[in-house]
Structure formats: structure tokens, C-alpha cells
Design an enzyme around this catalytic site. Structure first.
Site, mmCIF file in Angstrom:
data_model
loop_
_atom_site.group_PDB
_atom_site.id
_atom_site.type_symbol
_atom_site.label_atom_id
_atom_site.label_comp_id
_atom_site.label_asym_id
_atom_site.label_seq_id
_atom_site.Cartn_x
_atom_site.Cartn_y
_atom_site.Cartn_z
ATOM 1 C CD GLU A 426 0.688 -2.499 3.191
ATOM 2 O OE1 GLU A 426 0.345 -3.445 2.465
ATOM 3 O OE2 GLU A 426 -0.054 -2.003 4.036
ATOM 4 N N GLY A 427 5.987 -2.202 0.069
ATOM 5 C CA GLY A 427 6.648 -2.757 -1.099
ATOM 6 C C GLY A 427 6.527 -1.786 -2.255
#
Length: 750
Positions: A426-427
Site C-alpha cells: 500500500e505504498g
């Protein structure tokens, strides 16, 4: 004058150019407490008034009932070894509603709050693939997107089936060439009309790292939509869209596995000429091209839920295990947790666990109250996963051999191995810290930057005049405010309290003024090059992050009634937070490479920072009281380390450790008497157990006290043992040859 200045700014490209996808990211979500720091004068009264709620009765009952039952029915070691979730566990999850926590009750779900979902995820995070199976359906993906953007028909079709667990979702975003740079996805959907005149989409794609893909039967696929005949009326390239695909659709490939560390179901998704109706776009045809906005808006809240829950759980399991182990394990005749070197690690675990939990609750409550703060959520994701990894490493250091020997009795090993997963998904944290937090925050959360950029792009002189004058006034005010607060060490900051924590509000206000002014300097003097100055941006991100953690820690202390027993934790945590901010500023000043001002910051500026610091960190003398908060059984231990499952005494690992800890703690008084008698040579024995009978005979302890020591020592010895395996169990003679997998992946891309 302003028209000339506007032209020069455009010609010199002093301010960063905003792409369409960046603009959507900037405009997504909301500015919240982050705006207070960028403003330079935080309203602490307002911040302390932010909600800091508990769980509802229904949510607490779910945690105490089905979640607790789930924790006890799962063998975590077996799961790690087999990587297969038993069918009875699958059915339990369906029957008890674990898949529908996010889904409103009218569609068969539980409609839990963000805080409630976070608490469930935190408690189940130690269950490996089962924890993942709880997270994905209840965070960014099919249900969340459909609830927010789906058509009524889509909600009726999918949400009840998602809530019941009939449909298991996955979210298809990451590709070989697009990870954190999600806007670069190459998955393509081409809009066309079939022979019956019905509008369809032909999809071709290759996705990887997709959590739950091997066991999912519905995919939310992010793709770049191409509409050459403008069938949807949104131009030839509407943009990124999210399309729902059900398993069994011709051309859709699901089922293969990657093998992530800390195993959980994850794998690739392939698509070759997958054809679905345009009604499968989330939001219907009107949702075409809105996928990037949907993702940015939901990530703004979603990052505050799942991964922070896992990061805080990692901190809590470290605290829950390390505190007791440091008392149960002895060396040189004393618990290792009373040795100063070990005590320092235990104190850090306790205090930072308190900090991370305060931030989790504060931010979840904010999202529940309607905020979708992308910058704050990014901070929470990045920092909780980083700190969680740091604390489990500290715990492994204290446990030493017991931490590295694998088996059912190893408490921290699984978390240690799996910690990097949360850091990379998620990043990736590197990009989150060096690009997103400050890069997005400096424009989105600054009181004047976005208005100025909009005016520059529109070549709107009146709007530019208003924005730039406001910005100049803001910068000038923070320059002088920072000087006054620096000289007075924050005494001019208005504090919402008058007790001994008021000093921390003053220093945080002082830090915010400096942060706001330095942000303005960076945007004025470095401008468009800030995107490439990741090291500098990362230091700004660190300062912002620890200002946030400082105020959330103070908010927790206030919300929970200023408990006297929490003061050691609060003092340690705030001194540490301010030290991190201090180090960030020192790094900014040392690396602010611009003419004249850069020299001033590097030399006189850094000298001033060092002789007038925000904090030099926690004092050594503070560690003992902080470590003790998780070294003694009782309410304080539960408040710091609670929220996870409660193991039975006969369960391996944590169960036997806590059992031994309770007995050892009960026996401490009697043990002290015996050791004192041994030291004074009133009795003679080679060890504590051998000394029990002579001590009873000498009247040093009673018979009952002797029996208490005996039970405690037996439990202690059992708790410090590690697992052993026979040769048959240890050796694995056959390893699957998976060398064809890379060729299969390449073929799917051709």
C-alpha cells in the site's frame, strides 16, 4: 506588479507542476489536524477536543466473543507451516460475519465503525493468513468502493454476497511496472459494442502481488480505459477505472500463488481478452475515469485502518511478551529486565506502544467523524509499521535464543519475519516518507499553497495577488513567531492544560512554527525540485509525524483522565517525540542546499538548534518506571499491551509465559527473602529450589511460601524452554521446482 511576478514564476518554474493524477490526489480526501501544523500555530484546545471514543457495546461483544473464539481455535504455528486455512475456520468466519464488518446492516453486514474494524484487525493480525482474510474484505476493495461509489444495482448484487463470504474479494492494482506509481498502470480496457449493440469492455492485464488473489472469486480491477469511439461520452481516454470481474469469466486467470514471507494468500492475476459489460465499472458508466479519484479518496481513510492495526498489534505483542519474559528469564541471579541495558529496550517498547495505540485510536475516530486525511493516514501507515518492526526487533534482542528458535513456543518470530510485508505494501514506506507525506502535505495542507498554484496555472492575477499576499503574511508571521517561541522556549504558546504536561504543548507549538516557516522556505527556494529532494522531504515528514504523535499521546492522556500511573509513559514518549523532531530539523538545516540562506542554516542555525534543543531525549533515570508498566501483572500492563487475544495457561508460547510470569510475580516477596538469606550465608544451597527446604527450616519463609516458589520455578523453567524437532520433522527432502513460474509470467505479458 503581480502580473509580472506571475509571469516570472511560470517562466522560472519556481513551483512544482501538478499533473492530472497528482491534482486528483491532492484534491482527494480532507485536510485535518495536519493543517494545524502547516499553519504554524496549532489550536491545541481544538485538537484536545477531538473525539477519542471507545468501542460500541456490539463491537466489544464481537471482540470478546467470536474474535476471542477464533484466536483460540487457530494453531498459528501449523498455519505458518501448512499455509492452508482449515475449512472449519473458513466456515466460522462466514457464520460469524467476519467478511462483512464494513458492510452496512441493510446489506447483511455489521456496519462496524472504523475503530471497531481496526480493533478486530489488530486482534486477528497474529493469525497469519487468517488475519489477512479478515483485513482485505473490510478495507480498500470491492465492498468499500461499492459502498461509496457503487450504483444501487451493484450494491444489491454484490454487497450481500460479500457480507456472507460467498464472494471473497481481491483488489487488482499492482503490476510489474506500476507499484507505488499506481497511475502508470498498463492494464487496458477497450470499450466497444458487440454484435448486439451492447457496450462492453475488452480487458488485457497482468497483475502481481495481489493479496487473496489465489482464493478470491471477485476482483476489483484497476485499468486504464480506452474508448476509441467515445461510446461512454467521456472522450477517447476516460482514465483509470475500476471494473468488477467474477471468477469464471472467460480469459480471467486466478489461482497461482506467490510465496510471501510470513505466508498469506497472495498471487498474480492474468487477463487475456476478458470481456464484461460497461455496467461492471464501479459506479456504472458514469464511474468511467473516476477510478483514480476513488482510490485516492478511499486510501485517505483506508491506510488508517488495516496496516496501522497490524503495526500496532506488532508493538503490542512485543510489549505483551517482552515485559513478562524480562522478569521470568534470569541471568546472574536476577531477572534480565532489571539490567539497565535490557531495561532500556523494555522501556522503549512500552512507551512507543502507548504512543502508537494513541495515534491509532485518534485517527480512526477522525475517519469515523467524516475525515479522509490522506497525509495523516500515510503517516500512520508508515510510522506504525516501521515502529512495529523496531519494537519486535527489540523484543527479539531481549528474548535472544528464545526469539530465534522457531516452533509453536516462539512468540515473536512470526511477527519479526512478516514485519517487512506491511512496510512494503500500500505504498512502500520509502516513497511514502520521502515523496508522499511532505510532498502532498506541503501543497494540500498549507493554508495558501494550493490556492497559489491554482491561480498560477489559471493565470488568474487577482486570485494570485490574494493568495501570494496571504502566503507572504503567513510566512512573515511564522518567522517572527518562531523567533519569539525559540527565545522563550515556547512560553508564548497557549496550552489547554496547566499541569506538568503543559511544557510539551509549548514545545510542540514552538516546533510547529519552525516547521511552517521552513516549509515556506523549501517551497519558495527549492520549489519544483522538491520532488527530487527525497532526503530533505523525508526529514520534513519525520518532523510532521512526531508532532502528530506528540499531540495524539497527549490527547490519550487527557481522554483517559490524566492517570497518574501513565505519566512515566507520557514523559518518556514526549521527550522521545520531541527528540525525533529535533533530529529532523538538524538534518533539514544541514542539507538545505541553497545560496546564502543555506549557509546561514548550516552554521549559525544549527548552532542555535543544538544549544536550544526541543529535547535531548528520555533520561536514563526514566526507563525503570516505564519498563515496570509491562513487567508487573495488573491493569497497567493490560492498558499498554491489551487488545490482543487472552491465551489459556496451557497454550504454548504466550500462554505458558504469562502463566509463569504470574507465578513468578506472586513469589517475588518470598524469593527475595531466600536470596537475601543465601547472600548473608544464613542458609546454603546451589540454587533457589534447593534452598527452599533450608529456608523453611530456618524460618526464613513459610511452608506455603516455599511451595509458591517451587511452582514458580517449575513454570519459569518450562517457559524459557524452546522447541526441539526430531530429524524426521526437521528435514524436508523434497522442494518443489518452480523455475517455470517466471517464464509463465513473461508469457502472460506477451
Amino acid at each position: 506588479m503581480f502580473a509580472t511576478l506571475l509571469k516570472k514564476i511560470n517562466d522560472a518554474k519556481l513551483l512544482p507542476k501538478i499533473s492530472d493524477t497528482e491534482r486528483q490526489a491532492l484534491e482527494a480526501g480532507s485536510v485535518w489536524v495536519d493543517g494545524e501544523f502547516f499553519g504554524g500555530n496549532p489550536d491545541f484546545q481544538k485538537i484536545m477536543g477531538e473525539a477519542y471514543p471507545g468501542l460500541s457495546a456490539e463491537e466489544q461483544a464481537f471482540l470478546d466473543g467470536p474474535v476471542e473464539e477464533l484466536v483460540h481455535m487457530v494453531d498459528s504455528w501449523q498455519l505458518r507451516e501448512t499455509r492452508r486455512i482449515p475449512e472449519d475456520v473458513w466456515q466460522f468466519l462466514r457464520d460469524k460475519g467476519f467478511f462483512g464488518l464494513i458492510i452496512p446492516k441493510e446489506f447483511g453486514g455489521s456496519g462496524f465503525s472504523v475503530l471497531g474494524r481496526s480493533a478486530v484487525m489488530m486482534k486477528t493480525s497474529g493469525l497469519g493468513p487468517i488475519g489477512t482474510l479478515v483485513v482485505i474484505p473490510n478495507t480498500l476493495g470491492a465492498a468499500e468502493l461499492l459502498i461509496e461509489y457503487g450504483t444501487p444495482e451493484q450494491k444489491d448484487k454484490y454487497l450481500p454476497r460479500l457480507a456472507s463470504g460467498e464472494l471473497v474479494p481481491c483488489f487488482g492494482l499492482t503490476e510489474p511496472t506500476a507499484g507505488s506509481d499506481a497511475a502508470s498502470i498498463k492494464a487496458e480496457g477497450v470499450v466497444f459494442k458487440d454484435e448486439n449493440g451492447e457496450a462492453k469492455i475488452r480487458l488485457n492485464f497482468s497483475k502481481r502481488y495481489i493479496t487473496l488473489a489465489p482464493v478470491a472469486n471477485i476482483v476489483s480491477l484497476a485499468c486504464s480505459l480506452h474508448d476509441p469511439d467515445n461510446i461512454l461520452g467521456k472522450g477517447e481516454f476516460p482514465g483509470i477505472s475500476v471494473v468488477m470481474l467474477e471468477k469464471g469469466t472467460e480469459g480471467l486467470g486466478l489461482g497461482d500463488h506467490h510465496l510471501p514471507i510470513g505466508p498469506f494468500d497472495n498471487g498474480p492475476i492474468y487477463g487475456k481478452d476478458v470481456i464484461v459489460p460497461v455496467d461492471n465499472i464501479v459506479g456504472g458508466p458514469d464511474g468511467a475515469g473516476q477510478g483514480w479519484r476513488m482510490l485516492m479518496e478511499q486510501l485517505g481513510g483506508g491506510r488508517a485502518v488495516s496496516l496501522p492495526a497490524g503495526g500496532v498489534a506488532l508493538a503490542k505483542i512485543s510489549a505483551a511478551a517482552t515485559g513478562p519474559y524480562s522478569i521470568v528469564r534470569e541471568q546472574f541471579g536476577i531477572p534480565v529486565g532489571l539490567m539497565e541495558g535490557v531495561e532500556t529496550r523494555v522501556a522503549r517498547i512500552a512507551a512507543l506502544t502507548y504512543v502508537m495505540e494513541s495515534a491509532r485510536i485518534y485517527v480512526c475516530a477522525g475517519v469515523d467523524n467524516g475525515n479522509h486525511p490522506p497525509v495523516i493516514s500515510a503517516i500512520l501507515k508508515q510510522q506504525t509499521t516501521e515502529v512495529g518492526q523496531q519494537l519486535v526487533t527489540d523484543g527479539m534482542d531481549v528474548m535472544a535464543g528464545a526469539g530465534v528458535m522457531q516452533g509453536p513456543n516462539n512468540i515473536l518470530g512470526g511477527g519479526y519475519v512478516g514485519a517487512p510485508v506491511s512496510i512494503t505494501v500500500e505504498g512502500a514506506n520509502i516513497l511514502t516518507r520521502t515523496l508522499m507525506i511532505f510532498g502532498q502535505g506541503a501543497v494540500r495542507c498549507h493554508p495558501h499553497a494550493l490556492d497559489t498554484l491554482n491561480a498560477i496555472e489559471a493565470d488568474d492575477v487577482p486570485a494570485f495577488r490574494k493568495a501570494i499576499l496571504g502566503w507572504m503574511g503567513h510566512s512573515t508571521t511564522n518567522f517572527f513567531r518562531g523567533i519569539v517561541r525559540g527565545v522563550t522556549r515556547g512560553w508564548t504558546v497557549r496550552t489547554p492544560v496547566k499541569d506538568e504536561t503543559a511544557q510539551y504543548f509549548r514545545k510542540l507549538g514552538w516546533a510547529a512554527s519552525r516547521f511552517a516557516f521552513m516549509t515556506d522556505l523549501a517551497m519558495f527556494l527549492i520549489g519544483g525540485k522538491l520532488k527530487q529532494r527525497g532526503k530533505l522531504s523525508g526529514r520534513f515528514s519525520d518532523a510532521l509525524s512526531w508532532m502528530l504523535f506528540g499531540v495524539t499521546t497527549l490527547r490519550r492522556f487527557e481522554a483517559e483522565g490524566r492517570r497518574k500511573e501513565d505519566l512515566p509513559l507520557v514523559h518518556w514518549a514526549l521527550r522521545y517525540s520531541l527528540q525525533q523532531i529535533q533530529l529532523a530539523f538538524e538534518g533539514i538545516y544541514a542539507n538545505f542546499n541553497v545560496p546564502v540562506i543555506g549557509w546561514f542554516l548550516r552554521y549559525p542555525g544549527r548552532f542555535w538548534l543544538r544549544i536550544n534543543p526541543l529535547s535531548t531525549g528520555p533520561k536514563d533515570s526514566m526507563d525503570r518506571a516505564v519498563a515496570a508498566s509491562i513487567q508487573k501483572p495488573g491493569e497497567q500492563y493490560e492498558r499498554v499491551a491489551g487488545g490482543l487475544g487472552t491465551p489459556r495457561e496451557d497454550e504454548p508460547g504466550m500462554g505458558r509465559l504469562l502463566h509463569a510470569w504470574r507465578l513468578v510475580s506472586e513469589a517475588q516477596g518470598a524469593t527475595r527473602k531466600v536470596r537475601k538469606a543465601l547472600h548473608k550465608k544464613q542458609i546454603k544451597a546451589n540454587d533457589l529450589v534447593e534452598a527452599i527446604e533450608p529456608a523453611v527450616e530456618a524460618g526464613v519463609i513459610t511452608q506455603d511460601e516455599g511451595e509458591t516458589i517451587r511452582k514458580a520455578e517449575a513454570a519459569r523453567m518450562e517457559a524459557i524452554q524452546v522447541d526441539t524437532f526430531s530429524a524426521e520433522d526437521y528435514y524436508k527432502d523434497e522442494v518443489s521446482d518452480n523455475r517455470e513460474a517466471p517464464r509463465m509470467a513473461r508469457a502472460a505479458n506477451e
